[in-house]
Structures are given as C-alpha cells and as structure tokens.
Design an enzyme around this catalytic site. Structure first.
Site, PDB file in Angstrom:
ATOM      1  N   CYS A  87       0.826  -1.226   0.000  1.00 10.93           N
ATOM      2  CA  CYS A  87       0.000   0.000   0.000  1.00 10.93           C
ATOM      3  C   CYS A  87       0.853   1.266   0.000  1.00 10.93           C
ATOM      4  O   CYS A  87       0.317   2.370  -0.133  1.00 10.93           O
ATOM      5  CB  CYS A  87      -0.931   0.010   1.199  1.00 10.93           C
ATOM      6  SG  CYS A  87      -1.933  -1.476   1.310  1.00 10.93           S
ATOM      7  N   CYS A 210     -13.140   0.417   8.357  1.00 13.91           N
ATOM      8  CA  CYS A 210     -12.249  -0.089   7.304  1.00 13.91           C
ATOM      9  C   CYS A 210     -12.234   0.844   6.097  1.00 13.91           C
ATOM     10  O   CYS A 210     -13.276   1.404   5.730  1.00 13.91           O
ATOM     11  CB  CYS A 210     -12.729  -1.447   6.791  1.00 13.91           C
ATOM     12  SG  CYS A 210     -12.919  -2.694   8.064  1.00 13.91           S
ATOM     13  N   SER A 211     -11.066   0.950   5.452  1.00 16.87           N
ATOM     14  CA  SER A 211     -11.041   1.556   4.125  1.00 16.87           C
ATOM     15  C   SER A 211     -11.704   0.555   3.167  1.00 16.87           C
ATOM     16  O   SER A 211     -11.691  -0.646   3.418  1.00 16.87           O
ATOM     17  CB  SER A 211      -9.605   1.847   3.692  1.00 16.87           C
ATOM     18  OG  SER A 211      -8.846   0.658   3.711  1.00 16.87           O
ATOM     19  N   ILE A 213     -12.552  -1.219  -0.792  1.00 11.61           N
ATOM     20  CA  ILE A 213     -11.821  -1.743  -1.957  1.00 11.61           C
ATOM     21  C   ILE A 213     -12.165  -0.815  -3.128  1.00 11.61           C
ATOM     22  O   ILE A 213     -13.346  -0.532  -3.366  1.00 11.61           O
ATOM     23  CB  ILE A 213     -12.220  -3.207  -2.168  1.00 11.61           C
ATOM     24  CG1 ILE A 213     -11.596  -4.028  -1.027  1.00 11.61           C
ATOM     25  CG2 ILE A 213     -11.785  -3.715  -3.539  1.00 11.61           C
ATOM     26  CD1 ILE A 213     -12.139  -5.406  -0.870  1.00 11.61           C
ATOM     27  N   LYS A 332     -10.207   6.000   4.300  1.00  8.32           N
ATOM     28  CA  LYS A 332     -11.517   5.567   4.765  1.00  8.32           C
ATOM     29  C   LYS A 332     -12.650   6.030   3.851  1.00  8.32           C
ATOM     30  O   LYS A 332     -13.501   5.244   3.469  1.00  8.32           O
ATOM     31  CB  LYS A 332     -11.750   6.091   6.201  1.00  8.32           C
ATOM     32  CG  LYS A 332     -13.149   5.869   6.736  1.00  8.32           C
ATOM     33  CD  LYS A 332     -13.426   4.389   6.919  1.00  8.32           C
ATOM     34  CE  LYS A 332     -14.863   3.973   6.784  1.00  8.32           C
ATOM     35  NZ  LYS A 332     -15.427   3.915   5.445  1.00  8.32           N
ATOM     36  N   HIS A 336      -9.285   3.636  -1.220  1.00  4.61           N
ATOM     37  CA  HIS A 336      -7.904   3.149  -1.093  1.00  4.61           C
ATOM     38  C   HIS A 336      -7.541   2.196  -2.241  1.00  4.61           C
ATOM     39  O   HIS A 336      -7.463   0.981  -2.039  1.00  4.61           O
ATOM     40  CB  HIS A 336      -7.765   2.471   0.273  1.00  4.61           C
ATOM     41  CG  HIS A 336      -6.381   2.002   0.605  1.00  4.61           C
ATOM     42  ND1 HIS A 336      -5.232   2.575   0.078  1.00  4.61           N
ATOM     43  CD2 HIS A 336      -5.947   1.003   1.443  1.00  4.61           C
ATOM     44  CE1 HIS A 336      -4.177   1.937   0.553  1.00  4.61           C
ATOM     45  NE2 HIS A 336      -4.576   0.984   1.375  1.00  4.61           N
TER      46      HIS A 336
HETATM   47  N1  COA Z   1     -16.735   1.493   4.452  1.00  5.62           N
HETATM   48  C1  COA Z   1     -18.033   1.840   4.258  1.00  5.62           C
HETATM   49  N2  COA Z   1     -18.870   1.167   3.437  1.00  5.62           N
HETATM   50  C2  COA Z   1     -18.369   0.107   2.784  1.00  5.62           C
HETATM   51  C3  COA Z   1     -17.040  -0.318   2.932  1.00  5.62           C
HETATM   52  C4  COA Z   1     -16.222   0.421   3.807  1.00  5.62           C
HETATM   53  N3  COA Z   1     -14.944   0.065   3.998  1.00  5.62           N
HETATM   54  N4  COA Z   1     -16.823  -1.399   2.157  1.00  5.62           N
HETATM   55  C5  COA Z   1     -17.997  -1.663   1.533  1.00  5.62           C
HETATM   56  N5  COA Z   1     -18.917  -0.754   1.914  1.00  5.62           N
HETATM   57  C6  COA Z   1     -20.317  -0.708   1.549  1.00  5.62           C
HETATM   58  C7  COA Z   1     -20.532  -0.846   0.055  1.00  5.62           C
HETATM   59  O1  COA Z   1     -20.564   0.413  -0.565  1.00  5.62           O
HETATM   60  C8  COA Z   1     -21.880  -1.551   0.009  1.00  5.62           C
HETATM   61  O2  COA Z   1     -22.900  -0.577   0.218  1.00  5.62           O
HETATM   62  P1  COA Z   1     -24.299  -0.672  -0.549  1.00  5.62           P
HETATM   63  O3  COA Z   1     -24.885  -1.989  -0.139  1.00  5.62           O
HETATM   64  O4  COA Z   1     -25.027   0.522  -0.061  1.00  5.62           O
HETATM   65  O5  COA Z   1     -23.939  -0.621  -2.006  1.00  5.62           O
HETATM   66  C9  COA Z   1     -21.866  -2.448   1.231  1.00  5.62           C
HETATM   67  O6  COA Z   1     -20.944  -1.843   2.150  1.00  5.62           O
HETATM   68  C10 COA Z   1     -21.429  -3.868   0.932  1.00  5.62           C
HETATM   69  O7  COA Z   1     -20.263  -3.770   0.128  1.00  5.62           O
HETATM   70  P2  COA Z   1     -19.384  -5.003  -0.243  1.00  5.62           P
HETATM   71  O8  COA Z   1     -18.528  -4.603  -1.396  1.00  5.62           O
HETATM   72  O9  COA Z   1     -20.227  -6.233  -0.355  1.00  5.62           O
HETATM   73  O10 COA Z   1     -18.479  -5.118   1.068  1.00  5.62           O
HETATM   74  P3  COA Z   1     -17.607  -6.330   1.403  1.00  5.62           P
HETATM   75  O11 COA Z   1     -18.218  -7.041   2.549  1.00  5.62           O
HETATM   76  O12 COA Z   1     -17.311  -7.111   0.170  1.00  5.62           O
HETATM   77  O13 COA Z   1     -16.222  -5.638   1.871  1.00  5.62           O
HETATM   78  C11 COA Z   1     -14.711  -5.119   3.614  1.00  5.62           C
HETATM   79  C12 COA Z   1     -16.140  -4.974   3.097  1.00  5.62           C
HETATM   80  C13 COA Z   1     -14.582  -4.359   4.924  1.00  5.62           C
HETATM   81  C14 COA Z   1     -14.387  -6.596   3.871  1.00  5.62           C
HETATM   82  C15 COA Z   1     -13.739  -4.562   2.557  1.00  5.62           C
HETATM   83  O14 COA Z   1     -14.076  -3.219   2.308  1.00  5.62           O
HETATM   84  C16 COA Z   1     -12.291  -4.635   3.017  1.00  5.62           C
HETATM   85  O15 COA Z   1     -11.674  -5.683   3.004  1.00  5.62           O
HETATM   86  N6  COA Z   1     -11.684  -3.495   3.406  1.00  5.62           N
HETATM   87  C17 COA Z   1     -10.307  -3.455   3.832  1.00  5.62           C
HETATM   88  C18 COA Z   1      -9.394  -3.260   2.647  1.00  5.62           C
HETATM   89  C19 COA Z   1      -7.951  -3.425   3.028  1.00  5.62           C
HETATM   90  O16 COA Z   1      -7.584  -4.278   3.822  1.00  5.62           O
HETATM   91  N7  COA Z   1      -7.066  -2.608   2.444  1.00  5.62           N
HETATM   92  C20 COA Z   1      -5.672  -2.643   2.696  1.00  5.62           C
HETATM   93  C21 COA Z   1      -5.390  -2.016   3.981  1.00  5.62           C
HETATM   94  S1  COA Z   1      -3.669  -2.007   4.415  1.00  5.62           S
END
Ligand code: COA
Length: 387
Positions: A87, A210-211, A213, A332, A336
């Site tokens: 990252c 969480c940030s 995807i 956030k 990201h």
């Molecule tokens: N913050 C706020 N809303 C989020 C979000 C987040 N981080 N991630 C997804 N959403 C929302 C989507 O917009 C969607 O909203 P909607 O239903 O109104 O359209 C809903 O949540 C479901 O989204 P989805 O894509 O199915 O989420 P997910 O369960 O597949 O993923 C996480 C959620 C938290 C697992 C994923 O965002 C994640 O892994 N984040 C961390 C990324 C990371 O590790 N980066 C590197 C860091 S060093």
C-alpha cells in the site's frame, strides 16, 4: 542535490469503476497531471508507477511498459519503472521521482499510482492484500489485513485510553471530509451510530472502521525547483522525502501499537526539512483502518502516545481544528486503490497548498505532510511539501 517541486497533479475519481480499465485509469490521471503542468508527453524524461498487485487483480504484469505504451510514450522510449511496496507503492513512486530529479539525472518526471481492485470479488481482493503481510507466518495462519489491524486496535485499547466511540469518530470525521471532496468514493456524511452499528469485520473493527476496496489512479509531475516556473505559477516545494522499514510480521515487532517505521520516517523527514510537528498545517495519514490514524498521528509526533483518541474527540484533527488530518477523506472515505493512495495524498496536499481544495480548503495552508504505509508498517514513506 537539487531542490524539487511538484508542477502538476491529476487524479481520477475513486470508486467501483466498472466502466473503465486499469490502463484507462492511468491514462486519465496522467493526462490530467500533464495538462495541469501544461506539458506534452514527449517532454517527460522518466515515469514511475506505483502498483501493488496488478498480477492478482487484473492478471497483468510488466506495468511500467504497459503504462508508457498506453500513455503514447512507447515511441519516445521513455524509461518507465513499476514501484512496488504494497500500500506504500505510491509513496515510494513519488520518492523515486524526487530522487531522480534531485540527483540531476532527470528533469521532468511523472510519479503515478494505479490500482484496479474490483475486477475480482472481495475474497480474492482480501487475499491479494494479505500478500502485503508475511504469507508464511501470517497469511497461511489465516490473518487478513482487517484481522491484523484488529490486533493492533485490541492491544492499543488495552494499554491506552481509547474508547470505541473515539475510534468511530475518526471515520465520522473522514466521511465528513470525503463528502466535500469530488473525487471521494464515499460522498455521504455518517453518524457515530452508523459506525457503531455497522457489521463486525474483525473485532473491534466494524465495516465503517475499514477503508474500502477501490479503483483509481493519480499522477503528479516533478521538476527541479529552478525550472518549475516555466510550467506553473504555484510550484509546490518538496521539503523532505523520507522512507523507513520494519519487520514484515506484526509479532516480531518491539511494540505492535507503535509503528516504529512511521516514527523513523517522520523524524527523518522533520530533520531533512528543518521543521517540527507544530509547523505542519495539515497531514494526510494512512488510515487504512481507524486505529491506523490514531497510531499515525502519535507516531509522527503530533501528540503523545495515548492522546490521539482524546484530541480526535476534541476536534483537533477536524477540518476546522488545529491539525486537520485527512482533509481528502483519507483512505476511509476517499477510498484506497492501494498503489494510487500515496500519490493521491500528494495530490491532496498540492490542492490545499494551491488554495484549490474547495469546500475542504484549510485557510492559509503553507506546509503539509503525507504518510503512506505498506502492510502493517513494514514500509513507510513520509513527505513534507510547502509553498
Ligand atoms: N466502508 C463503508 N462502506 C463500505 C465499505 C467500507 N470500507 N466497504 C464496503 N462498503 C459498503 C458498500 O458500498 C456496500 O454498500 P451498498 O450496499 O449501499 O452498495 C456495502 O458496504 C457492501 O459492500 P461489499 O462490497 O459487499 O463489502 P464487502 O463485505 O465485500 O467488503 C470489507 C467490506 C470491509 C471486507 C472490505 O471493504 C475490506 O476488506 N476493506 C479493507 C481493505 C484493506 O484491507 N485494504 C488494505 C489495507 S492495508
């Protein structure tokens, strides 16, 4: 060593961009940056591109050449180099460009970052991101990035006074800022309750800790300071460029709630610029999870260990506070796209220092800082920029 300045900057909107490709994202950001600097492609001496994992996300490697080709630069044979540090790929791409210009080897250099993460499902994304940790000691044992940062949060909350509400306020603030940033993935403000009631991802971290995807790209152009006014009336000076590393696994660290690479890179940057934390008008920190912003503002020296929750609650880090943190919305809320994040941070500080940040403008901003982390802190890049 020559003084270096940012003379142009461009960024795509961040989000789930189904209607465009990896290469088009890069070309869009690159074209915006060149247009901003009033440059034509053939004037570029070198190109660096931060990218973490195109092989996993879009099954494409050899990114430097691909980007140069689709930017129309193949026939000019411009040296094009991919930079990878998870990252922190974007932050290191910027640093490579600064070093190339400072050394006198190149004059006009593009530093870019790009990632297209949503062409695979969440599971595949989370697994690709886990490659930024130690696969043998962490990944194969089931550790994901939310899981690793959850361990940091648990340890931190056990040792220091940080409430669940204070942690959530980091996300509330960053969504407030993102709602004022036209490129941000999330354009809506959220309440404390939204964070506290969102689904649990890795205890104590919830969805809104969480940030997301993200797909996106950013690019900036750097040049020697003494040539910068050929291209822009508002060159942004690079006052410091610092980098540090640490153990790749969390369990080998001296202290998992202090990112020693952030401490080292921050101290090096302040020393190089001849500045101290009180000189910084705003900072973009690597808030991949809310706990990461708490650790970052302490480890960079903006407050003592254990105080970041309280100063967040008091509004010190808000847009109108004494030290605005993540005016872009941060990772956030702005999003990201991992390889692009470090460059987007430079883009945001450039906009702020030029007075072009619109509804999130910090009045009279003179000096800004960027802080970009790879993995759980195995690589850190810190830059200080000023007018
Ligand atoms: N913050 C706020 N809303 C989020 C979000 C987040 N981080 N991630 C997804 N959403 C929302 C989507 O917009 C969607 O909203 P909607 O239903 O109104 O359209 C809903 O949540 C479901 O989204 P989805 O894509 O199915 O989420 P997910 O369960 O597949 O993923 C996480 C959620 C938290 C697992 C994923 O965002 C994640 O892994 N984040 C961390 C990324 C990371 O590790 N980066 C590197 C860091 S060093």
């Amino acid at each position: 060593m020559r003084d270096v300045a940012v003379i142009g900057a461009g960024c795509t909107t961040f989000g789930e961009k189904w209607d465009t490709s990896f290469r088009n994202l890069f070309v869009e950001a690159g074209a915006l940056a060149l247009e901003d600097a009033g440059l034509a492609g053939e004037q570029i001496d070198a190109l660096y591109v931060g990218n973490m994992s195109a092989g996993r996300f879009i099954e494409q490697e050899h990114i430097g050449a691909l980007i140069a080709d689709y930017a129309g630069l193949a026939s000019h044979h411009v040296p094009a180099t991919r930079v990878e540090a998870a990252c922190a790929s974007g932050g290191l791409s910027f640093r490579q460009a600064v070093i190339a210009v400072a050394s006198g080897l190149e004059d006009i250099v593009v530093a870019a970052g790009v990632e297209k993460m949503t062409d695979v499902g969440t599971g595949a994304s989370v697994d690709a991101l886990a490659g930024a940790a130690d696969r043998e000691w962490e990944g194969f044992a089931g550790a994901t990035f939310p899981g690793l940062y959850a361990m940091i949060a648990r340890d931190y909350m056990h040792r220091y006074p940080l409430t669940r509400e204070q942690l959530a306020l980091v996300a509330v603030k960053n969504h407030y800022n993102g709602a004022r940033n036209p490129i941000a993935q999330f354009q809506q403000e959220i309440s404390l309750e939204t964070v506290l009631k969102s689904s649990l991802v890795a205890d104590p971290l919830r969805l809104f800790d969480c940030s997301p995807i993200t797909d996106g790209a950013a690019a900036v152009v750097v040049a020697p300071l003494d040539r910068a006014r050929e291209f822009t009336d508002t060159p942004i000076r690079v006052l410091a460029s610092a980098q540090a590393s640490d153990t790749i696994t969390l369990h080998d660290r001296r202290d998992i709630s202090t990112l020693d690479a952030t401490v080292a890179a921050g101290q090096r940057a302040f020393r190089m610029a001849g500045l101290s934390p009180s000189d910084i008008d705003m900072v973009e920190v690597h808030d991949c999870f809310t706990i990461a912003e708490i650790c970052a503002i302490e480890d960079l020296g903006f407050c003592r260990k254990g105080e970041a929750g309280r100063i967040t609650e008091e509004g010190v880090t808000a847009l109108n506070g004494d030290l605005p943190v993540n005016t872009s919305g941060g990772l956030k809320a702005c999003g990201h796209p991992v390889g692009a994040t470090g460059i987007k941070q430079v883009y945001e500080i450039t906009q702020q220092l030029r007075g072009e940040a619109g509804r999130r403008q910090i009045t009279g901003a003179q000096i800004g800082m960027t802080h970009n982390v790879g993995g759980t802190g195995a690589t850190v890049a810190v830059h200080i920029l000023g007018v």
